[in-house]
Design a protein around this motif. Structure first.
Motif: not given
Length: 246
Positions: A129-146
Motif C-alpha cells: 500500500i502506497v499513499n500519495v500524501k504521506k502526511i497523516s490527514g483526517s476523514a477526507s482530503v481535497l483533490n487539489d491538496t492531493l
C-alpha cells in the motif's frame, strides 16, 4: 539490499525534505509485514512478505490517497492478519481476486471465491500500500491538496513505486480519477496507457496495468467495488495479449 531496507532509506530522505514540525506526522507505507504479532504493541513482525513479493507473478500495489489520523506510524507494521476494518477488507478482496483471476476463472463474491476472514490473504499474497500524501490527514482530503503533495513529492513517489516496489498492477483508489491521473502524470509520465475499459488502462510497453477503482470506503455495495472490478479485468484479459493473467 532488500525492499524494507530500501524503504527505510527512502523515508529517511523523504522526512528530511520536510520541516521538523511536519516530519512527526509522516506515515511510512509500502510492502506490509505479514509475520506474527507482537503481543505488547499489537503490531506485526516482518514475515515472508519479501519472498512472496519477489516470487509473485502479479505484483499488485494499492495506490491510495492518504493515511487517516495515524501520525508517525508505520503502515507496514500494522497487524494485517487481524485487521477487520471494512476499508481494508475491500483491499484484501481486491488483492485475492486480482491474484487469482484467469481467463477461465472469475472470482466473485457469491461463488465462495474469497477467504474468510479476508485478512488471511496476506499470508498467501503480498500486500503493498502506497499513499500519495504521506502526511497523516483526517476523514477526507481535497483533490487539489492531493495534487499539491503529488507534485511536491513526485521524485520520492516515483522512487518508491518504480525503483523499489516495481509493481505490474496498480490499483488507483478513487478520488474521482485523481489517483489514476496522479499515477499517470507523476509516477509514470513517460508511459502511454491505452484505455481498455472504464477500469483498465494498459501500458503495452511495460505490461503494466492501472486499475481506476472506487475508493475502498465508497458508499456502494461490495458487488460494485469488487465484482465489477473483476468483470472489467476479465474484459481486459479478453481484449489484450498481456501475460499478467495467463
Amino acid at each position: 539490499m532488500n525492499i524494507h531496507t530500501q524503504e527505510d532509506i527512502l523515508f529517511q530522505e523523504w522526512a528530511d525534505s520536510y520541516p521538523p514540525d511536519v516530519r512527526q506526522n509522516i506515515v511510512i507505507d509500502g510492502l506490509c509485514y505479514n509475520g506474527t504479532l507482537d503481543n505488547e504493541s499489537r503490531n506485526s513482525y516482518s514475515g515472508n512478505e519479501e519472498e512472496l513479493w519477489a516470487t509473485a507473478k502479479r505484483k499488485i500495489l494499492f495506490l491510495m490517497k492518504d493515511p487517516n489520523s495515524n501520525p508517525g506510524e508505520d503502515y507496514r507494521e500494522w497487524p494485517w492478519r487481524e485487521i477487520t476494518a471494512k476499508f481494508f477488507k475491500v483491499i484484501f478482496n481486491w488483492l485475492q481476486g486480482l491474484s487469482e483471476i484467469t481467463p477461465d476463472y472469475l472470482p466473485l463474491l457469491d461463488n465462495a471465491s474469497y477467504l474468510d476472514p479476508a485478512n488471511q490473504v496476506v499470508l498467501k499474497y503480498p500486500l503493498a500500500i502506497v499513499n500519495v500524501k504521506k502526511i497523516s490527514g483526517s476523514a477526507s482530503v481535497l483533490n487539489d491538496t492531493l495534487y499539491d503533495y503529488a507534485k511536491r513529492d513526485a521524485p520520492f513517489l516515483k522512487r518508491q513505486v518504480r525503483d523499489i516496489l516495481r509493481p505490474n498492477i496498480v490499483v488507483c483508489g478513487g478520488g474521482s480519477n485523481s489517483i489514476l491521473n496522479i499515477a499517470q502524470q507523476y509516477i509514470y509520465p513517460d508511459l502511454q496507457f491505452k484505455l481498455i475499459n472504464s477500469w483498465c488502462y494498459f501500458s503495452e510497453e511495460q505490461d503494466l496495468l492501472l486499475i481506476n477503482s472506487w475508493h475502498p470506503s465508497a458508499r456502494l455495495p461490495d458487488t460494485q467495488k469488487i465484482d465489477n472490478m473483476m468483470r472489467n479485468v476479465a474484459d481486459f484479459i479478453s481484449k489484450t495479449q498481456s501475460g499478467l493473467f495467463r
